[in-house]
Structure formats: structure tokens, C-alpha cells
Design a protein around this motif. Structure first.
Motif, PDB file in Angstrom:
ATOM      1  N   UNK A   1       1.152  -1.031  -0.104  1.00  0.00           N
ATOM      2  CA  UNK A   1      -0.117   0.261   0.102  1.00  0.00           C
ATOM      3  C   UNK A   1       0.526   1.231   0.133  1.00  0.00           C
ATOM      4  N   UNK A   2       1.736   1.758  -0.445  1.00  0.00           N
ATOM      5  CA  UNK A   2       2.879   2.375  -0.262  1.00  0.00           C
ATOM      6  C   UNK A   2       4.208   2.391  -0.438  1.00  0.00           C
ATOM      7  N   UNK A   3       4.912   2.969  -1.811  1.00  0.00           N
ATOM      8  CA  UNK A   3       6.145   2.258  -2.053  1.00  0.00           C
ATOM      9  C   UNK A   3       7.159   2.197  -1.490  1.00  0.00           C
ATOM     10  N   UNK A   4       7.890   1.125  -2.005  1.00  0.00           N
ATOM     11  CA  UNK A   4       8.878   0.377  -0.960  1.00  0.00           C
ATOM     12  C   UNK A   4       9.603   1.559  -1.907  1.00  0.00           C
ATOM     13  N   UNK A   5      11.322   2.053  -0.199  1.00  0.00           N
ATOM     14  CA  UNK A   5      11.772   2.669  -0.029  1.00  0.00           C
ATOM     15  C   UNK A   5      13.263   2.535  -0.064  1.00  0.00           C
ATOM     16  N   UNK A   6      13.072   0.386   0.924  1.00  0.00           N
ATOM     17  CA  UNK A   6      14.538   0.431   0.407  1.00  0.00           C
ATOM     18  C   UNK A   6      13.991  -1.011   0.748  1.00  0.00           C
ATOM     19  N   UNK A   7      15.288  -2.200   0.671  1.00  0.00           N
ATOM     20  CA  UNK A   7      15.140  -2.978   0.948  1.00  0.00           C
ATOM     21  C   UNK A   7      16.533  -3.813   2.055  1.00  0.00           C
ATOM     22  N   UNK A   8      15.992  -4.657   3.002  1.00  0.00           N
ATOM     23  CA  UNK A   8      16.795  -5.040   4.296  1.00  0.00           C
ATOM     24  C   UNK A   8      17.724  -7.048   3.457  1.00  0.00           C
ATOM     25  N   UNK A   9      18.597  -7.027   3.791  1.00  0.00           N
ATOM     26  CA  UNK A   9      19.979  -8.484   3.114  1.00  0.00           C
ATOM     27  C   UNK A   9      20.176  -8.473   4.499  1.00  0.00           C
ATOM     28  N   UNK A  10      19.745 -10.501   4.636  1.00  0.00           N
ATOM     29  CA  UNK A  10      20.180 -10.925   5.338  1.00  0.00           C
ATOM     30  C   UNK A  10      20.982 -11.957   4.841  1.00  0.00           C
ATOM     31  N   UNK A  11      21.564 -12.579   5.674  1.00  0.00           N
ATOM     32  CA  UNK A  11      22.985 -13.693   5.545  1.00  0.00           C
ATOM     33  C   UNK A  11      22.993 -14.772   6.679  1.00  0.00           C
ATOM     34  N   UNK A  12      22.681 -16.180   6.124  1.00  0.00           N
ATOM     35  CA  UNK A  12      23.378 -17.055   7.415  1.00  0.00           C
ATOM     36  C   UNK A  12      24.074 -17.897   6.970  1.00  0.00           C
ATOM     37  N   UNK A  13      24.935 -18.653   7.981  1.00  0.00           N
ATOM     38  CA  UNK A  13      26.119 -19.421   7.573  1.00  0.00           C
ATOM     39  C   UNK A  13      25.397 -20.370   7.420  1.00  0.00           C
ATOM     40  N   UNK A  14      25.891 -21.475   6.983  1.00  0.00           N
ATOM     41  CA  UNK A  14      25.555 -23.012   6.318  1.00  0.00           C
ATOM     42  C   UNK A  14      25.265 -23.868   7.513  1.00  0.00           C
TER      43      UNK A  14
END
Length: 273
Positions: free
Chosen positions: A130-143
Motif C-alpha cells: 500500500x506504500x511505495x517501497x523505499x529500501x530493501x534489507x538483506x540478511x545472511x545465514x552461515x551454513x
């Protein structure tokens, strides 16, 4: 006393509060309006509840509200002679967040891997909440890990990111939020073994490095799995037969030596345009 305030309206509402605004009375009764009285009522109850009796402005944020409840609001003006009649909101309003979180990004792809960084790209979600996307969050996970940890966020709504907080030799995977995207495959942080030269709607062109060890026998060729039947002699290959536009391919290259021993594969993911 003054006349009642006019044109009471809800500017915004969430699950915990409601922003109201109104217009001052058309008559102050001969004495200036000193303050406003704001009240609320849960529609399941008869009694009105005073929220604030000392409001100086013609706007106010009512809080707290109970999520999922219907409310009506009213406002009165006060001067030295007394309190006006109330101006009441015509319709009840629901205490609920107007906006939701965006949907998950899709087609998350590892573009490039080196011992110092990983380049990612993806497609925007089908719903922005419902609102424009302003940013993305990137996550990581070790094997070997169980928790996703924040790795960074984009500067704006662009659908690409270079992850630099990586350790050479580690094995990790990534995901992108709104809602979590499908994670990448687990990749090893190292300088590229296989690289994309170019990819189009009709072909995929890749190169790779020779293995550090040949197993005691000269390397005679390379298998590019799912594409070529015979080993290739050079450290490059252009796949053209059977390539379909806008399709994701996983390529694996194995080295084979003179005695027929085949190495473990190196893997690369690529999407044709």
C-alpha cells in the motif's frame, strides 16, 4: 459558551492511535476559545471516555486504541463561559493498520562472488503493502548457523546490492526482505571459479579456472553438466542449444583427467534475458 467545533474528521488511523482534525467554531460566544475537549467511545459501550480536556490545537492524536475495535470520537470547544455542545464523528472507524508489509521479493540471484563481496539482484514484490517501497534489507545465514542476521540495506528501492561483510572461505546464503524472499543456494565466499561472460535470450557464455590439482594425471577436458555430452578442452563454453528466454539455469562444471577421474562440480546460477 461557544458553538461546537465543525467538520471533525479522521486523518489517519492505525491499530493503536487515531489522528483527528477539526475546524474552530463559527462563533466563540463573545469569549475566546481557550481549549478543546476530546472524547472517544467504543461502539460496544454507551459511556463516553474523556481523552484530553486541555487540547489547544484543532488537531489531536487519540491513543491508545484497542486493535480491532470500532470507535467514534467527538470534540467540544470551551471558553470562559463554559463548554459547547459536541461535534461528533458521523461514522465509526476501525482500529487497524491501513498498510501492510510488502510481499516477498522474488528471483533472488547471485550475480557475482569473490573473496571480498557478493553481488545480488532480485525482482520487486508483487505487492508493496500500500506504500511505495523505499529500501530493501538483506540478511545472511552461515551454513552451520541457525539465525538470519542483517547484512545491509539498499540506499533506495533499487533491486540490487553488493554484500561486503563476508569472510573468505565461509559458506553462506542470502535472503531479501519485505517478507523474506526465497533464499539463495549456499555459496562459498571465494574468487570466482566460473564466470559469466554474457547471457542473452539464446545463449549462455561462461569461462572458468583450471583446478589447482589434476589428481596426478593431465586434465583432458571439462563436463558442463546438463548442456554438453562430450568434455570440452578449453576453459570456456558457449551454450546455445535448447536455451530458453527468461529461464533460470544452474550450470555445473567438472574436470576430467586422462584416467577418467571426475572432479567435484563448481556451480553457477544464471537467468537468461
Amino acid at each position: 459558551p461557544p458553538n461546537p467545533p465543525r467538520w471533525l474528521e479522521v486523518v489517519n488511523i492505525s491499530k493503536i492511535n487515531c489522528d483527528l482534525k477539526w475546524t474552530e467554531p463559527d462563533s466563540d460566544g463573545g469569549s475566546p476559545v481557550t481549549n478543546y475537549v476530546v472524547e472517544k467511545r467504543d461502539v460496544r459501550r454507551r459511556a463516553w471516555q474523556a481523552v484530553d480536556t486541555t487540547v489547544k490545537d484543532t488537531k489531536y492524536t487519540v491513543t491508545p486504541l484497542n486493535e480491532g475495535s470500532l470507535y467514534v470520537f467527538r470534540v467540544a470547544a470551551e471558553n470562559a463561559a463554559g463548554v459547547s455542545e459536541f461535534c461528533e464523528l458521523e461514522d465509526s472507524v476501525l482500529a487497524k493498520d491501513t498498510f501492510t508489509t510488502p510481499g516477498p521479493p522474488y528471483a533472488l540471484t547471485v550475480v557475482e562472488v569473490s573473496k571480498r563481496h557478493v553481488d545480488l539482484k532480485w525482482e520487486p514484490p508483487s505487492s508493496d503493502g500500500g506504500r511505495p517501497i523505499t529500501k530493501y534489507v538483506i540478511e545472511k545465514k552461515e551454513k552451520v548457523g541457525t539465525r538470519w542476521v542483517k547484512s545491509g540495506k539498499t540506499a533506495g528501492p533499487e533491486c540490487k546490492y553488493r554484500v561486503t561483510d563476508v569472510d573468505e572461505g565461509s559458506e553462506v546464503q542470502f535472503q531479501v526482505l519485505g517478507e523474506p524472499s526465497e533464499p539463495t543456494v549456499i555459496i562459498t565466499i571465494e574468487d570466482p571459479i566460473i564466470k559469466i561472460v554474457d547471457a542473452s535470450r539464446e545463449h549462455i557464455n561462461i569461462t572458468w579456472k583450471a583446478p589447482e590439482k589434476n589428481g596426478g594425471s593431465p586434465i583432458t577436458g571439462y563436463h558442463v553438466e546438463l548442456i554438453n555430452a562430450r568434455p570440452v578442452k578449453e576453459l570456456r563454453f558457449k551454450a546455445e542449444e535448447g536455451i530458453i528466454p527468461e529461464k533460470k539455469y544452474v550450470l555445473r562444471v567438472r574436470a576430467i583427467n586422462a584416467v577418467g577421474m571426475v572432479s567435484l562440480p563448481k556451480t553457477l546460477t544464471v537467468r537468461t534475458i
